[in-house]
Each structure stands twice: as structure tokens, then as C-alpha cells.
Design an enzyme around this catalytic site. Structure first.
Site, PDB file in Angstrom:
ATOM      1  N   ASN A 219       0.857  -1.195   0.000  1.00 25.77           N
ATOM      2  CA  ASN A 219       0.000   0.000   0.000  1.00 25.77           C
ATOM      3  C   ASN A 219       0.893   1.245   0.000  1.00 25.77           C
ATOM      4  OD1 ASN A 219      -1.430   2.249   1.091  1.00 25.77           O
ATOM      5  ND2 ASN A 219      -3.048   0.878   1.770  1.00 25.77           N
TER       6      ASN A 219
ATOM      7  N   ASP B 112      -0.173   4.481  -0.053  1.00 23.59           N
ATOM      8  CA  ASP B 112      -0.895   5.696   0.354  1.00 23.59           C
ATOM      9  C   ASP B 112       0.004   6.737   1.020  1.00 23.59           C
ATOM     10  OD1 ASP B 112      -3.223   4.445  -0.424  1.00 23.59           O
ATOM     11  OD2 ASP B 112      -3.953   4.063   1.612  1.00 23.59           O
ATOM     12  N   HIS B 113       0.889   6.259   1.899  1.00 23.41           N
ATOM     13  CA  HIS B 113       1.587   7.235   2.732  1.00 23.41           C
ATOM     14  C   HIS B 113       2.774   7.895   2.041  1.00 23.41           C
ATOM     15  CE1 HIS B 113      -1.373   6.693   5.642  1.00 23.41           C
ATOM     16  NE2 HIS B 113      -1.132   5.405   5.784  1.00 23.41           N
TER      17      HIS B 113
ATOM     18  N   ARG C 195       3.422  18.888   1.948  1.00 26.42           N
ATOM     19  CA  ARG C 195       4.030  20.122   1.460  1.00 26.42           C
ATOM     20  C   ARG C 195       3.376  20.646   0.193  1.00 26.42           C
ATOM     21  NH1 ARG C 195       9.205  21.258   3.472  1.00 26.42           N
ATOM     22  NH2 ARG C 195       9.131  23.046   2.070  1.00 26.42           N
TER      23      ARG C 195
ATOM     24  N   HIS D 231      -5.752   3.537  -1.456  1.00 22.70           N
ATOM     25  CA  HIS D 231      -7.056   3.881  -0.877  1.00 22.70           C
ATOM     26  C   HIS D 231      -7.380   5.331  -1.239  1.00 22.70           C
ATOM     27  CE1 HIS D 231      -9.556   4.193   3.141  1.00 22.70           C
ATOM     28  NE2 HIS D 231     -10.266   4.478   2.077  1.00 22.70           N
TER      29      HIS D 231
ATOM     30  N   ARG E  99      -9.484   8.060  -0.446  1.00 18.21           N
ATOM     31  CA  ARG E  99     -10.425   8.438   0.621  1.00 18.21           C
ATOM     32  C   ARG E  99     -11.311   9.570   0.146  1.00 18.21           C
ATOM     33  NH1 ARG E  99      -8.780   6.395   5.986  1.00 18.21           N
ATOM     34  NH2 ARG E  99     -10.472   7.690   6.737  1.00 18.21           N
TER      35      ARG E  99
ATOM     36  N   ARG F  37      -7.079  12.726   1.439  1.00 18.48           N
ATOM     37  CA  ARG F  37      -5.965  13.170   2.288  1.00 18.48           C
ATOM     38  C   ARG F  37      -4.620  12.619   1.809  1.00 18.48           C
ATOM     39  NH1 ARG F  37      -7.288   9.882   7.816  1.00 18.48           N
ATOM     40  NH2 ARG F  37      -9.264  10.961   7.559  1.00 18.48           N
ATOM     41  N   HIS F  38      -4.621  11.498   1.119  1.00 16.07           N
ATOM     42  CA  HIS F  38      -3.339  11.032   0.549  1.00 16.07           C
ATOM     43  C   HIS F  38      -3.486  10.799  -0.968  1.00 16.07           C
ATOM     44  CE1 HIS F  38      -5.214   7.269   1.804  1.00 16.07           C
ATOM     45  NE2 HIS F  38      -4.885   7.407   3.069  1.00 16.07           N
TER      46      HIS F  38
ATOM     47  N   GLU G 282      -8.851   0.396  -2.761  1.00 13.35           N
ATOM     48  CA  GLU G 282      -9.639   0.443  -1.520  1.00 13.35           C
ATOM     49  C   GLU G 282     -10.548   1.656  -1.560  1.00 13.35           C
ATOM     50  OE1 GLU G 282      -7.106   0.568   1.836  1.00 13.35           O
ATOM     51  OE2 GLU G 282      -6.312  -1.437   1.511  1.00 13.35           O
TER      52      GLU G 282
ATOM     53  N   THR H 269      -6.915   6.454  10.636  1.00  9.53           N
ATOM     54  CA  THR H 269      -6.757   5.374   9.669  1.00  9.53           C
ATOM     55  C   THR H 269      -8.024   4.551   9.719  1.00  9.53           C
ATOM     56  OG1 THR H 269      -5.384   3.455   9.053  1.00  9.53           O
ATOM     57  CG2 THR H 269      -5.551   3.943  11.393  1.00  9.53           C
ATOM     58  N   THR H 270      -8.082   3.474   8.937  1.00  8.21           N
ATOM     59  CA  THR H 270      -9.285   2.636   8.926  1.00  8.21           C
ATOM     60  C   THR H 270      -9.320   1.856  10.241  1.00  8.21           C
ATOM     61  OG1 THR H 270      -8.966   2.498   6.551  1.00  8.21           O
ATOM     62  CG2 THR H 270     -10.580   1.004   7.502  1.00  8.21           C
TER      63      THR H 270
ATOM     64  N   GLU I 221     -10.939  -9.590   3.765  1.00  2.00           N
ATOM     65  CA  GLU I 221      -9.641  -9.195   4.323  1.00  2.00           C
ATOM     66  C   GLU I 221      -9.842  -9.001   5.816  1.00  2.00           C
ATOM     67  OE1 GLU I 221      -7.128  -6.667   2.113  1.00  2.00           O
ATOM     68  OE2 GLU I 221      -6.158  -5.810   3.884  1.00  2.00           O
TER      69      GLU I 221
ATOM     70  N   HIS J  56      -3.406  -4.584   8.023  1.00  2.68           N
ATOM     71  CA  HIS J  56      -3.521  -3.379   8.816  1.00  2.68           C
ATOM     72  C   HIS J  56      -2.586  -3.445  10.020  1.00  2.68           C
ATOM     73  CE1 HIS J  56      -4.950   0.341  10.529  1.00  2.68           C
ATOM     74  NE2 HIS J  56      -5.535   0.555   9.378  1.00  2.68           N
ATOM     75  N   GLY J  57      -1.649  -2.497  10.027  1.00  2.00           N
ATOM     76  CA  GLY J  57      -0.744  -2.347  11.165  1.00  2.00           C
ATOM     77  C   GLY J  57       0.398  -3.343  11.207  1.00  2.00           C
TER      78      GLY J  57
ATOM     79  N   GLY K 191       1.218  -1.348   4.379  1.00  4.74           N
ATOM     80  CA  GLY K 191       1.566  -0.033   3.875  1.00  4.74           C
ATOM     81  C   GLY K 191       2.380   0.807   4.841  1.00  4.74           C
ATOM     82  N   HIS K 192       1.739   1.278   5.883  1.00  2.00           N
ATOM     83  CA  HIS K 192       2.332   2.308   6.735  1.00  2.00           C
ATOM     84  C   HIS K 192       3.730   1.941   7.221  1.00  2.00           C
ATOM     85  CE1 HIS K 192       2.810   4.510  10.633  1.00  2.00           C
ATOM     86  NE2 HIS K 192       2.559   5.507   9.804  1.00  2.00           N
TER      87      HIS K 192
HETATM   88  N1  PXP Z   1      -5.770  -3.391   4.360  1.00  2.00           N
HETATM   89  C1  PXP Z   1      -6.737  -2.448   4.326  1.00  2.00           C
HETATM   90  C2  PXP Z   1      -8.096  -2.848   3.892  1.00  2.00           C
HETATM   91  C3  PXP Z   1      -6.454  -1.119   4.691  1.00  2.00           C
HETATM   92  O1  PXP Z   1      -7.442  -0.180   4.661  1.00  2.00           O
HETATM   93  C4  PXP Z   1      -5.141  -0.768   5.034  1.00  2.00           C
HETATM   94  C5  PXP Z   1      -4.814   0.648   5.362  1.00  2.00           C
HETATM   95  O2  PXP Z   1      -5.099   1.472   4.295  1.00  2.00           O
HETATM   96  C6  PXP Z   1      -4.163  -1.783   5.026  1.00  2.00           C
HETATM   97  C7  PXP Z   1      -4.521  -3.081   4.702  1.00  2.00           C
HETATM   98  C8  PXP Z   1      -2.734  -1.486   5.323  1.00  2.00           C
HETATM   99  O3  PXP Z   1      -2.591  -1.052   6.633  1.00  2.00           O
HETATM  100  P1  PXP Z   1      -1.201  -0.425   7.069  1.00  2.00           P
HETATM  101  O4  PXP Z   1      -0.998   0.808   6.267  1.00  2.00           O
HETATM  102  O5  PXP Z   1      -1.385  -0.182   8.522  1.00  2.00           O
HETATM  103  O6  PXP Z   1      -0.156  -1.468   6.780  1.00  2.00           O
END
Ligand code: PXP
Length: 247
Positions: A9, A11-12, A20, A45, A47, A51-52, A72, A102-103, A153, A196-197, A218-219
């Protein structure tokens, strides 16, 4: 054990760019690098508040990569129209609240079953692989199956939070829920993903669940890229996943 896909992912990367209002770092460039480093798919994702990831990023990412895009989105008519236009390989429906960082939780499929069934039908007809981002909960899995989703998921955020809070009994209970519900979802014929996480510290027990075919991360990878670079961060995550599935 069967190969497990890694969806990266990006996004970040866009979060840093937008901080910036500049043109860099470019999430499409990150997607190209992630693919070269071994990502089996790219996740983004879009949103509601942009935001990203922004609308034009989706276009640019899609044309930059040859691995599948996992798009997403929240279950809104605006996002449905965007997905219909881009026809991504996969669509993951996520809950979205403007004020969240976050989600934060899973989608309530069981409580919104009729609307979601109607909502996803045109995307399924278009050939998108539909995924529901849910907590490891029997009712949510059964409802996802009933509405015609091909994938669930499972949200690993609570498991990761317990780990870093040092609440190991709660973490292990959540992990065993995720294991049991992965088996249950698989028994219904659903493909099981998780995410996630996840970090280097938390990925192995989730990667080792046989029914989990894909992780979306992702993050942590983008954060680790600050220190190591994106390619080594992805390669190390890939190595940890492979090691967990080999043992
Ligand atoms: N899966 C889904 C459905 C998510 O919404 C996200 C966050 O956008 C992730 C996975 C990835 O989470 P993370 O960025 O915390 O790794």
C-alpha cells in the site's frame, strides 16, 4: 505451504507529498519500485477527503504497474463511479469516517447487507474481485459470503495494537480468532486476506496462517523506507513472510 502474495500500500508516500503540497514523493514511482522489489500487487485507498491518494494518482499508478491494483474505497456512489471507470483488478470495501486517522475497524457487512449486496453487484459484474475489510467475526464473514464477495480481508489492527501495548494475552486471543475465522471463511469458499498495522515484529504469525493468501501492508513499509529505502524494506518483509510459511 502455498505462496502468499504481498500487496504494498503506497498511500503514505502521497501523505508525505501532500504535507508540502509538492509533486514529490510520487506514489506512482513508489508503485513501480514496489513492483520491482517483489510486490505482487499495489494497494491504494482513495479516501473521500483525498488526504493522501488523489484521483489522478489512480490513473497514473494503474498505467505505471503491471501487477494488479487493489483499489480500496468506501461504499459510496462517488467511489463506485470511479471504480467503474478504472476497472481495477480488485476492489476492497472499507469503512471510512472523516475524523479517523486510519481505517480503525472492520466494515459492518452484517448490519448493511442489503445495501452492500446491491452496491457491489455491478463491480462484480465488471470482473473486479470484491473484498470486504472486516474484523475476524463469524457473522461478518457469513454476511460477506451471502452478498457475493469473493474475498474477505481480516483486520489485523487490534492484534498489532495489543502486541505493541504489551497486552500479550489479548494479542494471542485475537490471533487465535483470526486463525479460526480464516479457516471458517476458507471453508465457505472465500479467499482470505489480512492486513492493517503489520510490521516486522507482528507479521510472522499472520503470514503463517495457511488460509491467508495475501497480506496488504503499507504504513510500516513506507516508514521503514525512511531508514532503509523502500526496496530493502519490502524485501525484508517478503523474507519474513516466506520464512513464516516455511516453518
Ligand atoms: N488493508 C486495508 C483494507 C487497509 O485499509 C489498510 C490501510 O489502508 C491496510 C490493509 C494497510 O494497513 P497499514 O498501512 O497499517 O499497513
Amino acid at each position: 505451504m502455498e505462496y502468499q502474495r504481498l500487496g504494498v500500500n503506497i498511500d503514505h508516500v502521497a501523505t508525505v507529498r501532500n504535507a508540502r503540497g509538492s509533486a514529490y514523493p510520487d506514489p506512482a514511482q513508489a508503485a513501480i519500485m514496489a513492483e520491482a522489489a517483489g510486490a505482487d500487487g499495489i494497494t491504494a485507498h482513495l479516501r473521500e477527503d483525498r488526504r493522501h491518494i488523489r484521483d489522478d494518482d489512480i490513473e497514473r499508478i494503474t498505467s505505471a504497474i503491471s501487477v494488479p491494483l487493489n483499489f480500496e474505497m468506501a461504499a459510496t456512489s462517488e467511489m463506485q463511479a470511479i471504480a467503474m471507470r478504472h476497472k481495477p483488478h480488485a476492489v476492497c470495501i472499507v469503512p471510512e469516517r472523516r475524523e479517523e486517522r486510519t481505517t480503525e475497524g472492520g466494515l459492518n457487512v452484517a448490519g448493511d447487507e442489503n445495501r452492500l449486496a446491491v452496491f457491489i453487484a455491478p463491480l462484480v459484474d465488471l470482473g473486479c474481485r470484491l473484498s470486504m475489510f472486516i474484523a475476524a467475526d463469524r457473522d461478518q464473514i457469513a454476511a460477506s459470503h451471502r452478498i457475493g464477495a469473493q474475498v474477505v480481508e481480516l483486520h489485523t489492527g487490534a492484534y498489532c495494537d495489543y502486541h505493541y501495548a504489551g497486552e500479550f494475552a489479548e494479542r494471542d486471543a485475537e490471533l487465535s480468532r483470526i486463525r479460526d475465522m480464516a479457516a471458517y471463511a476458507h471453508s465457505l469458499g472465500l479467499e482470505v486476506h489480512a492486513g492493517h498495522g503489520l510490521t516486522y515484529d507482528t507479521v510472522a504469525p499472520i503470514a503463517a496462517i495457511p488460509e491467508v493468501k495475501e497480506l496488504n501492508i503499507g504504513h510500516f513499509l513506507i516508514a521503514q523506507a525512511i531508514f532503509d529505502g523502500l526496496t530493502p524494506a519490502i524485501r525484508e518483509m517478503r523474507r519474513l513472510m516466506d520464512e513464516a510459511r516455511a516453518t
